[in-house]
Design an enzyme around this catalytic site. Sequence first.
Site, PDB file in Angstrom:
ATOM      1  N   GLY A  12       0.808  -1.208   0.000  1.00  0.00           N
ATOM      2  CA  GLY A  12       0.000   0.000   0.000  1.00  0.00           C
ATOM      3  C   GLY A  12       0.845   1.264   0.000  1.00  0.00           C
ATOM      4  O   GLY A  12       2.082   1.222  -0.005  1.00  0.00           O
ATOM      5  N   LEU A  86       0.098  -2.206   9.020  1.00  0.00           N
ATOM      6  CA  LEU A  86      -0.534  -1.256   8.107  1.00  0.00           C
ATOM      7  C   LEU A  86      -1.588  -1.930   7.228  1.00  0.00           C
ATOM      8  O   LEU A  86      -2.222  -1.273   6.403  1.00  0.00           O
ATOM      9  CB  LEU A  86       0.524  -0.591   7.212  1.00  0.00           C
ATOM     10  CG  LEU A  86       1.769  -0.032   7.907  1.00  0.00           C
ATOM     11  CD1 LEU A  86       2.660   0.673   6.893  1.00  0.00           C
ATOM     12  CD2 LEU A  86       1.403   0.899   9.042  1.00  0.00           C
ATOM     13  N   SER A 131      -6.527   5.531  13.249  1.00  0.00           N
ATOM     14  CA  SER A 131      -7.015   6.489  12.250  1.00  0.00           C
ATOM     15  C   SER A 131      -7.806   7.617  12.882  1.00  0.00           C
ATOM     16  O   SER A 131      -8.507   7.428  13.889  1.00  0.00           O
ATOM     17  CB  SER A 131      -7.909   5.756  11.248  1.00  0.00           C
ATOM     18  OG  SER A 131      -8.609   6.661  10.420  1.00  0.00           O
ATOM     19  N   GLU A 133     -10.398   8.643  11.693  1.00  0.00           N
ATOM     20  CA  GLU A 133     -11.812   8.279  11.527  1.00  0.00           C
ATOM     21  C   GLU A 133     -12.413   7.730  12.818  1.00  0.00           C
ATOM     22  O   GLU A 133     -13.641   7.652  12.945  1.00  0.00           O
ATOM     23  CB  GLU A 133     -11.967   7.256  10.402  1.00  0.00           C
ATOM     24  CG  GLU A 133     -11.768   7.827   9.005  1.00  0.00           C
ATOM     25  CD  GLU A 133     -12.924   8.706   8.545  1.00  0.00           C
ATOM     26  OE1 GLU A 133     -14.046   8.533   9.041  1.00  0.00           O
ATOM     27  OE2 GLU A 133     -12.686   9.566   7.669  1.00  0.00           O
ATOM     28  N   TYR A 154     -15.504   1.228   9.039  1.00  0.00           N
ATOM     29  CA  TYR A 154     -14.046   1.351   9.093  1.00  0.00           C
ATOM     30  C   TYR A 154     -13.601   1.997  10.404  1.00  0.00           C
ATOM     31  O   TYR A 154     -12.690   1.512  11.081  1.00  0.00           O
ATOM     32  CB  TYR A 154     -13.554   2.189   7.910  1.00  0.00           C
ATOM     33  CG  TYR A 154     -12.092   2.560   7.991  1.00  0.00           C
ATOM     34  CD1 TYR A 154     -11.099   1.637   7.698  1.00  0.00           C
ATOM     35  CD2 TYR A 154     -11.703   3.846   8.373  1.00  0.00           C
ATOM     36  CE1 TYR A 154      -9.748   1.976   7.775  1.00  0.00           C
ATOM     37  CE2 TYR A 154     -10.360   4.197   8.446  1.00  0.00           C
ATOM     38  CZ  TYR A 154      -9.393   3.265   8.154  1.00  0.00           C
ATOM     39  OH  TYR A 154      -8.069   3.599   8.246  1.00  0.00           O
ATOM     40  N   LYS A 158     -11.327   0.323  13.411  1.00  0.00           N
ATOM     41  CA  LYS A 158     -10.092   0.938  13.886  1.00  0.00           C
ATOM     42  C   LYS A 158     -10.124   1.186  15.395  1.00  0.00           C
ATOM     43  O   LYS A 158      -9.094   1.090  16.075  1.00  0.00           O
ATOM     44  CB  LYS A 158      -9.821   2.249  13.139  1.00  0.00           C
ATOM     45  CG  LYS A 158      -9.247   2.060  11.752  1.00  0.00           C
ATOM     46  CD  LYS A 158      -7.875   1.382  11.799  1.00  0.00           C
ATOM     47  CE  LYS A 158      -7.211   1.317  10.448  1.00  0.00           C
ATOM     48  NZ  LYS A 158      -5.900   0.624  10.490  1.00  0.00           N
ATOM     49  N   ASN A 183      -5.577  12.211   7.735  1.00  0.00           N
ATOM     50  CA  ASN A 183      -5.452  11.928   6.297  1.00  0.00           C
ATOM     51  C   ASN A 183      -4.062  12.286   5.790  1.00  0.00           C
ATOM     52  O   ASN A 183      -3.570  13.379   6.029  1.00  0.00           O
ATOM     53  CB  ASN A 183      -6.498  12.710   5.513  1.00  0.00           C
ATOM     54  CG  ASN A 183      -7.910  12.261   5.824  1.00  0.00           C
ATOM     55  OD1 ASN A 183      -8.382  12.438   6.940  1.00  0.00           O
ATOM     56  ND2 ASN A 183      -8.583  11.698   4.847  1.00  0.00           N
ATOM     57  N   VAL A 194     -10.424  10.176  -2.425  1.00  0.00           N
ATOM     58  CA  VAL A 194     -10.900  11.419  -3.020  1.00  0.00           C
ATOM     59  C   VAL A 194      -9.774  12.319  -3.527  1.00  0.00           C
ATOM     60  O   VAL A 194      -9.893  12.905  -4.614  1.00  0.00           O
ATOM     61  CB  VAL A 194     -11.828  12.187  -2.047  1.00  0.00           C
ATOM     62  CG1 VAL A 194     -11.069  12.694  -0.823  1.00  0.00           C
ATOM     63  CG2 VAL A 194     -12.514  13.340  -2.765  1.00  0.00           C
ATOM     64  N   LYS A 197      -8.379  10.764  -6.666  1.00  0.00           N
ATOM     65  CA  LYS A 197      -9.425  10.833  -7.687  1.00  0.00           C
ATOM     66  C   LYS A 197      -9.444  12.230  -8.314  1.00  0.00           C
ATOM     67  O   LYS A 197      -9.577  12.375  -9.536  1.00  0.00           O
ATOM     68  CB  LYS A 197     -10.781  10.507  -7.058  1.00  0.00           C
ATOM     69  CG  LYS A 197     -11.945  10.515  -8.034  1.00  0.00           C
ATOM     70  CD  LYS A 197     -13.239  10.154  -7.324  1.00  0.00           C
ATOM     71  CE  LYS A 197     -14.421  10.243  -8.277  1.00  0.00           C
ATOM     72  NZ  LYS A 197     -15.701   9.904  -7.613  1.00  0.00           N
ATOM     73  N   ARG A 222     -11.054  18.275   6.220  1.00  0.00           N
ATOM     74  CA  ARG A 222     -10.038  17.274   6.578  1.00  0.00           C
ATOM     75  C   ARG A 222      -8.702  17.952   6.843  1.00  0.00           C
ATOM     76  O   ARG A 222      -8.456  19.092   6.456  1.00  0.00           O
ATOM     77  CB  ARG A 222      -9.868  16.238   5.445  1.00  0.00           C
ATOM     78  CG  ARG A 222     -11.076  15.348   5.235  1.00  0.00           C
ATOM     79  CD  ARG A 222     -11.343  14.439   6.421  1.00  0.00           C
ATOM     80  NE  ARG A 222     -12.460  13.532   6.183  1.00  0.00           N
ATOM     81  CZ  ARG A 222     -13.723  13.793   6.520  1.00  0.00           C
ATOM     82  NH1 ARG A 222     -14.035  14.945   7.091  1.00  0.00           N
ATOM     83  NH2 ARG A 222     -14.673  12.908   6.291  1.00  0.00           N
ATOM     84  N   ARG A 283     -21.501   9.410   2.000  1.00  0.00           N
ATOM     85  CA  ARG A 283     -21.533   8.331   2.989  1.00  0.00           C
ATOM     86  C   ARG A 283     -22.905   8.323   3.670  1.00  0.00           C
ATOM     87  O   ARG A 283     -23.539   9.375   3.820  1.00  0.00           O
ATOM     88  CB  ARG A 283     -20.473   8.555   4.072  1.00  0.00           C
ATOM     89  CG  ARG A 283     -19.044   8.649   3.579  1.00  0.00           C
ATOM     90  CD  ARG A 283     -18.132   8.895   4.772  1.00  0.00           C
ATOM     91  NE  ARG A 283     -16.752   9.140   4.386  1.00  0.00           N
ATOM     92  CZ  ARG A 283     -15.772   9.374   5.256  1.00  0.00           C
ATOM     93  NH1 ARG A 283     -16.038   9.402   6.552  1.00  0.00           N
ATOM     94  NH2 ARG A 283     -14.539   9.577   4.834  1.00  0.00           N
TER      95      ARG A 283
END
Length: 337
Positions: A12, A86, A131, A133, A154, A158, A183, A194, A197, A222, A283
Amino acid sequence: MGKSALITGVTGQDGSYLAELLLGKGYTVHGLVRRSSSFNTERIDHIYQGPQEANRSFVLHHADLSDGVALVNLLRDLRPDEVYNLGAQSHVRVSFDAPLYTGDVTGLGSMRLLEAVRASGVETRIYQASSSEMFGATPPPQNEQTPFHPRSPYGCAKVYGYWATVNYREAYDMFAVNGILFNHESPRRGETFVTRKITRAVARIKAGLQDRLYLGNLDAVRDWGYAPEYVDAMWRMLQRDQPDDYVVATGEAATVRQFVETAFAHVDLDWAEYVRYDPKYERPSEVDALIGDASKAEELLGWKPSVRVDELARIMVDADRKQVEDQLAGVTVRIDR
């Protein structure tokens, strides 16, 4: 003799940068790769297929976070000085579509690895990739004392991995730490995330290969940093005398809209002409704002970020433009930076 490390999720974004960092410090690096019909090593091919000397210091092993027995056997064989977990299903939006898989790999996978370390009897130091999140709906700024309120499968997974790490540290006196990373992005970020992308679309639109970019919530806030700097913080956590948990972040807030504006402006395009809203990217439960307070990491680890969000967007756009140019020219593309 140099140290050795085991990295799950080595293929990753973070795993590839961490492998480079550790190899540069003289480590022997062992990477965990899942068995599948395809061998996805694009981010680490330049290491794995590089000079012979580097190959001897970088070894891939087939194993999976779902197989606790294989993890025990691997740890007994390798006896690494450090373990970096990870490996995960790390896409927040995907976790709503695959909640059980996310819970098994991202949550229970961390418990299997911790238990494998305990059962194998190997003396090692363990890093758990936690994370931002996990904070979810808790208002910013978020630090190590902020209560968790996850808003996705997710995030829930975590939180499980976080508390499993704390539990094994306290119950078995293991050197186990949580890095609560906000992030962090790079040209090696997966194309469905995102930021990537956006920058990939900018490159393709500028080259005339794409007409529109469809996004969900542009108002989400973020805290975006640069992945190569964040893996350095991971390493620093395992060099301390005592294990602890740390937030890693820039402390700088930016909306998705700001990232879009910066990315398009870098190639002299008006983002409003190309970006369209699509509700399918929303979401079911949104995280409105994640902004980290990394003062503890700065004080105790001596870690401080240098790349901020606008520079990050430009780095990623430039890399994606280079990739598009190389593809159009028929050049073999390497994911760089």
